[in-house]
Design an enzyme around this catalytic site. Structure first.
Site, short mmCIF file in Angstrom:
data_model
loop_
_atom_site.label_atom_id
_atom_site.label_comp_id
_atom_site.label_asym_id
_atom_site.label_seq_id
_atom_site.Cartn_x
_atom_site.Cartn_y
_atom_site.Cartn_z
CG HIS A 68 -28.33 -11.09 9.59
ND1 HIS A 68 -29.16 -12.16 9.85
CD2 HIS A 68 -27.26 -11.60 8.95
CE1 HIS A 68 -28.62 -13.26 9.35
NE2 HIS A 68 -27.46 -12.96 8.81
N GLY A 198 -19.87 -9.76 11.37
CA GLY A 198 -20.11 -10.13 12.76
C GLY A 198 -18.92 -10.86 13.37
P1 AMP Z 1 -24.79 -14.76 7.21
O1 AMP Z 1 -26.09 -14.29 6.67
O2 AMP Z 1 -24.91 -15.90 8.16
O3 AMP Z 1 -23.76 -14.96 6.13
O4 AMP Z 1 -24.24 -13.56 8.11
C1 AMP Z 1 -24.12 -12.26 7.60
C2 AMP Z 1 -23.35 -11.43 8.57
O5 AMP Z 1 -24.02 -11.42 9.84
C3 AMP Z 1 -21.94 -11.97 8.82
O6 AMP Z 1 -21.04 -10.89 8.89
C4 AMP Z 1 -22.07 -12.66 10.13
O7 AMP Z 1 -20.87 -12.71 10.86
C5 AMP Z 1 -23.08 -11.78 10.84
N1 AMP Z 1 -23.74 -12.51 11.92
C6 AMP Z 1 -24.35 -13.72 11.84
N2 AMP Z 1 -24.78 -14.12 13.06
C7 AMP Z 1 -24.43 -13.13 13.92
C8 AMP Z 1 -24.58 -12.94 15.33
N3 AMP Z 1 -25.19 -13.85 16.11
N4 AMP Z 1 -24.09 -11.81 15.87
C9 AMP Z 1 -23.45 -10.88 15.10
N5 AMP Z 1 -23.27 -11.01 13.78
C10 AMP Z 1 -23.76 -12.11 13.19
#
Ligand code: AMP
Length: 366
Positions: A68, A198
């Site tokens: 994030h 991401g």
């Molecule tokens: P989430 O909180 O899991 O819904 O993720 C929020 C954002 O962070 C989304 O756009 C995900 O794709 C991105 N994200 C989560 N894990 C990663 C990672 N390891 N590398 C890059 N972006 C990430």
């Protein structure tokens, strides 16, 4: 690059004083404003527009990690103001999925965001700052009907098909309806210049890009690289449930995708030649684990390993090097069968099944 004045500690929106479970947390002052409702955030956004500032939105479900944070840094490099949303969206969890056990870590999330702002401030005037957090209630996000996770549940939903039915969507039928719906709501509330997602969730990025195109949403979608731990495991809020044993075995997915990527790099373009390389790895690691005792092993199921077109996510028989492809997969780590008291089993004592997803992009050749 863009003009901005350093934002000093600003008062938390007065709307936050309304009683709620989280209200005491919201009374604290941060270097950004925290909003629980849309109108005051919109007012701030309108003023930024008048001041010719730019807004980059980073949607999250909290439990923040370096994945994030890397998106926030990218947003700050490209916009004067970074808005981060923190909302665990119920409609993307199926009725039998882990909504209640999803990690919620508000205090440490805010501490991490403060650290990022301090880091951005040290970089000076060429980068933006986190200036707003949107942490809405479900009543704000779903004002008319309670959010439904039922496949045929009522509500105002955005559906993007057929992409949403493929890959992750095959096992999680309401997932992308929930993701597209909540992102549309966030986009309408924030009206960001750019929104950051991401690469880790590749299908999500494809669905959101399609939604923005088909609904003429005036927000540019930017994709940040997958951030991995030192051993290569893609960072995820759910990794806290893995513990050491399942973390190590869970690397099987990344290793398998790397093997498929190497097969392509060695000149293979046929599906079977590329995916066999990955499937050999998962089969070998699983049989190695099965040969161990229940107190030593970590069992898993491979949900899918896919080789797909980067835009439609249709499965490919042959890779067209001029278009490239997406190699992706999902593995479900089963709960540990037996563990010792001294073992690091992760949050939930190793009893929570953890679904891991990962992907690698085969870039089009110039
Ligand atoms: P989430 O909180 O899991 O819904 O993720 C929020 C954002 O962070 C989304 O756009 C995900 O794709 C991105 N994200 C989560 N894990 C990663 C990672 N390891 N590398 C890059 N972006 C990430």
């Amino acid at each position: 690059m863009f003009s901005r004045t350093t934002r000093q500690l600003s008062a938390v929106s007065s709307r936050l004083s309304r009683p709620s479970v989280m209200s005491s947390q919201f009374l604290r002052q941060y270097s950004f404003q925290v909003f629980r409702d849309a109108p005051p955030l919109r007012q701030m956004r309108r003023q930024l527009l008048l001041d010719q500032k730019t807004v980059g939105l980073v949607p999250t479900m909290g439990a923040l990690h370096e994945g994030h944070i890397s998106l926030i840094r990218q947003a700050a490099a490209e916009n004067s103001d970074v808005f981060v949303s923190v909302y665990v969206n119920p409609t993307q969890f199926g009725v039998n999925e882990d909504l209640s056990s999803y990690p919620r870590t508000w205090d440490s999330d805010m501490a991490k965001l403060e650290e990022v702002n301090a880091e951005l401030a040290r970089q000076g005037g060429n980068v933006g700052r986190i200036t707003a957090i949107l942490a809405p209630t479900s009543k704000v996000m779903y004002p008319t009907l309670p959010p439904s996770s039922e496949i045929d549940g009522d509500g105002s939903f955005v559906t993007i098909t057929p992409i949403s039915k493929r890959l992750e969507g095959a096992s999680r039928p309401v997932f992308f309806r929930g993701v597209a719906t909540v992102c549309m709501k966030l986009f309408n509330i924030v009206r960001a210049d750019r929104a950051y997602f991401g690469q880790k969730d590749v299908q999500q990025s494809v669905v959101i890009k399609r939604m923005v195109k088909d609904f003429h949403v005036d927000t540019e979608i930017r994709i940040g690289n997958t951030v991995r731990g030192q051993d290569g495991l893609a960072m995820s809020s759910r990794n806290v449930y893995l513990g050491a044993r399942r973390h190590k075995v869970g690397l099987v997915l990344y290793t398998a995708l790397k093997a498929a990527e190497s097969a392509y790099a060695a000149g293979n373009v046929k599906r079977s030649d590329i995916l066999d390389a990955a499937n050999r790895i998962t089969a070998r690691v699983l049989s190695d684990q099965q040969a161990l005792t229940p107190s030593e092993r970590a069992l898993f199921e491979v949900d899918y390993i896919s080789l797909a077109d980067p835009e439609s996510l249709d499965e490919l028989d042959v890779v067209d090097p001029s278009k490239g492809a997406v190699l992706s997969g999902a593995v479900k780590m089963a709960p540990l069968e037996e563990s010792s008291a001294a073992e690091d089993c992760g949050l939930g004592d190793g009893k929570v099944a953890v679904r891991l997803i990962d992907n690698l992009i085969i870039k089009p050749r110039a």
